[in-house]
Enzyme design. Structure first.
Site, mmCIF file in Angstrom:
data_model
loop_
_atom_site.group_PDB
_atom_site.id
_atom_site.type_symbol
_atom_site.label_atom_id
_atom_site.label_comp_id
_atom_site.label_asym_id
_atom_site.label_seq_id
_atom_site.Cartn_x
_atom_site.Cartn_y
_atom_site.Cartn_z
ATOM 1 N N SER A 147 0.862 -1.181 0.000
ATOM 2 C CA SER A 147 0.000 0.000 0.000
ATOM 3 C C SER A 147 0.899 1.231 0.000
ATOM 4 C CB SER A 147 -0.852 0.006 1.278
ATOM 5 O OG SER A 147 -1.392 1.298 1.516
ATOM 6 N N TYR A 160 -2.389 -1.129 10.425
ATOM 7 C CA TYR A 160 -2.337 -1.296 8.961
ATOM 8 C C TYR A 160 -1.008 -0.756 8.411
ATOM 9 C CZ TYR A 160 -3.913 -1.058 4.071
ATOM 10 O OH TYR A 160 -4.036 -1.214 2.705
HETATM 11 P P1 NAD Z 1 -11.208 -6.123 -0.225
HETATM 12 O O1 NAD Z 1 -11.751 -5.934 1.131
HETATM 13 O O2 NAD Z 1 -12.149 -6.168 -1.367
HETATM 14 O O3 NAD Z 1 -10.293 -7.421 -0.324
HETATM 15 C C1 NAD Z 1 -9.703 -8.069 0.740
HETATM 16 C C2 NAD Z 1 -9.946 -9.550 0.555
HETATM 17 O O4 NAD Z 1 -9.182 -10.276 1.534
HETATM 18 C C3 NAD Z 1 -11.414 -9.942 0.760
HETATM 19 O O5 NAD Z 1 -11.848 -10.745 -0.316
HETATM 20 C C4 NAD Z 1 -11.401 -10.746 2.054
HETATM 21 O O6 NAD Z 1 -12.378 -11.773 2.098
HETATM 22 C C5 NAD Z 1 -9.998 -11.332 2.015
HETATM 23 N N1 NAD Z 1 -9.517 -11.748 3.344
HETATM 24 C C6 NAD Z 1 -9.584 -11.059 4.510
HETATM 25 N N2 NAD Z 1 -9.059 -11.796 5.504
HETATM 26 C C7 NAD Z 1 -8.639 -12.960 4.947
HETATM 27 C C8 NAD Z 1 -8.031 -14.130 5.452
HETATM 28 N N3 NAD Z 1 -7.715 -14.237 6.757
HETATM 29 N N4 NAD Z 1 -7.754 -15.144 4.590
HETATM 30 C C9 NAD Z 1 -8.058 -15.052 3.265
HETATM 31 N N5 NAD Z 1 -8.640 -13.959 2.743
HETATM 32 C C10 NAD Z 1 -8.930 -12.936 3.561
HETATM 33 O O7 NAD Z 1 -10.167 -4.928 -0.425
HETATM 34 P P2 NAD Z 1 -9.051 -4.695 -1.522
HETATM 35 O O8 NAD Z 1 -8.932 -3.232 -1.688
HETATM 36 O O9 NAD Z 1 -9.273 -5.531 -2.711
HETATM 37 O O10 NAD Z 1 -7.752 -5.185 -0.741
HETATM 38 C C11 NAD Z 1 -6.828 -6.102 -1.281
HETATM 39 C C12 NAD Z 1 -5.430 -5.724 -0.815
HETATM 40 O O11 NAD Z 1 -5.076 -4.461 -1.367
HETATM 41 C C13 NAD Z 1 -5.266 -5.589 0.698
HETATM 42 O O12 NAD Z 1 -4.029 -6.147 1.093
HETATM 43 C C14 NAD Z 1 -5.260 -4.086 0.894
HETATM 44 O O13 NAD Z 1 -4.561 -3.695 2.051
HETATM 45 C C15 NAD Z 1 -4.550 -3.634 -0.368
HETATM 46 N N6 NAD Z 1 -4.751 -2.228 -0.713
HETATM 47 C C16 NAD Z 1 -5.974 -1.764 -1.101
HETATM 48 C C17 NAD Z 1 -6.107 -0.415 -1.422
HETATM 49 C C18 NAD Z 1 -7.411 0.172 -1.872
HETATM 50 O O14 NAD Z 1 -7.522 1.412 -1.911
HETATM 51 N N7 NAD Z 1 -8.415 -0.613 -2.211
HETATM 52 C C19 NAD Z 1 -5.016 0.450 -1.330
HETATM 53 C C20 NAD Z 1 -3.790 -0.065 -0.925
HETATM 54 C C21 NAD Z 1 -3.661 -1.405 -0.631
#
Ligand code: NAD
Length: 263
Positions: A147, A160
Site C-alpha cells: 500500500s 495497517y
Molecule cells: P477487499 O476488502 O475487497 O479485499 C480483501 C480480501 O481479503 C477480501 O476478499 C477478504 O475476504 C480477504 N480476506 C480477509 N481476511 C482474509 C483471510 N484471513 N484469509 C483469506 N482472505 C482474507 O479490499 P481490496 O482493496 O481488494 O484489498 C486487497 C489488498 O489491497 C489488501 O491487502 C489491501 O490492504 C490492499 N490495498 C488496497 C487499497 C485500496 O484502496 N483498495 C489500497 C492499498 C492497498
C-alpha cells in the site's frame, strides 16, 4: 497481453473481491490457471461465477477456501494448486484488512488481527511458495499487495501502516535472499482504489472528495489498473525486476500539497 502468462499457474489470496478479483480476471484473460483463494463461505457463489467468467475469458480457474493466517491453509493452497495444474508459477499475496481506531484505543486483538492477516499471512504465502519453487527448481514470481501506507504514515490505522511497512522490508529481504535462485519477489503499493475495503468511506461524498484531493491525477483508481501492474510484474517483461515496490497511486506519494505553485 503477456504471452508467457498463458498456461502459468497463479494463486491469488483474498481473490473473491476487489483487487484480488481484478487480478484473477486479468490473469484469466491472459490464459493462466487461476487459483482463487477466498475466506468466507458467503463468497462461494461469487467465486463460482468467477470460475465461469475466467473460462469464458480463455483461462481455467478453481476456488479454494482458506484463511491466510493459518499455516495449514496456506500449505493446502499451494498443494491444491500443484495437484490441479501440475505446477505453481506465481503467488500473489493480496488478502488484507483494515479498521479505523485511534491508536491509544486500539485493542491488542485488533492489532493482532491486522498484523496476522496482512503481514504474517503474506509471510506464510511467501515462505510456502519459495519452498515449493526451490524444491522444484522453478524460477517463480511472488507479488505482495502492499500500500502507499508502506511510505505514508496513517493516523488511526497504525496496525495497517505497520503491516504494510513490514511488507516493504519483508519483500526486499526475501528478494535479496532468493535472487541467486532467480525467484523474483516484488510488491505493489496501490493508492486509493475503488474496492469494498473503501466502500463505506466512498459512500460519504465529503470523505471521497477528501481522498480525491490527495491524488494529483484527480481520480480514485480502478482495480483493473492494479491488476495490470500485477500482470506486468508476473510476466517475463519484468524478468530483471526484483525487490521493487511498484507504486500505482495516481501520484499520491508525490507530496500533492506541493502541486500548482503551493509550497
Ligand atoms: P477487499 O476488502 O475487497 O479485499 C480483501 C480480501 O481479503 C477480501 O476478499 C477478504 O475476504 C480477504 N480476506 C480477509 N481476511 C482474509 C483471510 N484471513 N484469509 C483469506 N482472505 C482474507 O479490499 P481490496 O482493496 O481488494 O484489498 C486487497 C489488498 O489491497 C489488501 O491487502 C489491501 O490492504 C490492499 N490495498 C488496497 C487499497 C485500496 O484502496 N483498495 C489500497 C492499498 C492497498
Amino acid at each position: 497481453m503477456y504471452k508467457d502468462l498463458s498456461g502459468k499457474t497463479v494463486i491469488i489470496t483474498g481473490a473473491a473481491t476487489g483487487l484480488g478479483k481484478a487480478c484473477a480476471l486479468r490473469f484469466g484473460s491472459e490464459g493462466a490457471n487461476v487459483v482463487i483463494n477466498f475466506h468466507s463461505e458467503k463468497q462461494e457463489n461469487v467465486v463460482q461465477e468467477m470460475v465461469n467468467e475466467i473460462k469464458d475469458l480463455g483461462g481455467v480457474a478453481i476456488g479454494v477456501r482458506g484463511d491466510v493466517t493459518q499455516e495449514e491453509d496456506i500449505k493446502a493452497l499451494v498443494e491444491e494448486a500443484v495437484d490441479s495444474f501440475g505446477q505453481l508459477d506465481v503467488m500473489i499475496n493480496n488478502a488484507g484488512i483494515e479498521n479505523e481506531v485511534p491508536s491509544h484505543e486500539l485493542t491488542l486483538d485488533d492489532w493482532n488481527k491486522v498484523i496476522s492477516t496482512n503481514l504474517t499471512g503474506q509471510f506464510l504465502g511467501c515462505r510456502e511458495s519459495i519452498a515449493y519453487f526451490l524444491k522444484n527448481e522453478i524460477q517463480g514470481s511472488i507479488i505482495n499487495m502492499s500500500s502507499v501506507h508502506e511510505i505514508i504514515p496513517w493516523p488511526h490505522f497504525v496496525h495497517y501502516a505497520a503491516s504494510k511497512g513490514g511488507i516493504k522490508l519483508m519483500t526486499q529481504t526475501l528478494a535479496l535472499e532468493y535472487a541467486p535462485k532467480k525467484i523474483r519477489i516484488n510488491s505493489i503499493a496501490p493508492g486509493a482504489i475503488n474496492t469494498p475495503i473503501n466502500a463505506e468511506k466512498f459512500k460519504d461524498e465529503k470523505k471521497k472528495k477528501g481522498v480525491i484531493d490527495l491524488i494529483p491525477m484527480g481520480y480514485i483508481g480502478k482495480p483493473e489498473e492494479i491488476a495490470a501492474a500485477a500482470a506486468w510484474l508476473a510476466s517475463s517483461e519484468a524478468s530483471y525486476v526484483t525487490g521493487l515496490t511498484l507504486i500505482a497511486d495516481g501520484g499520491m506519494t508525490l507530496y500533492s500539497g506541493f502541486q500548482a505553485g503551493k509550497g
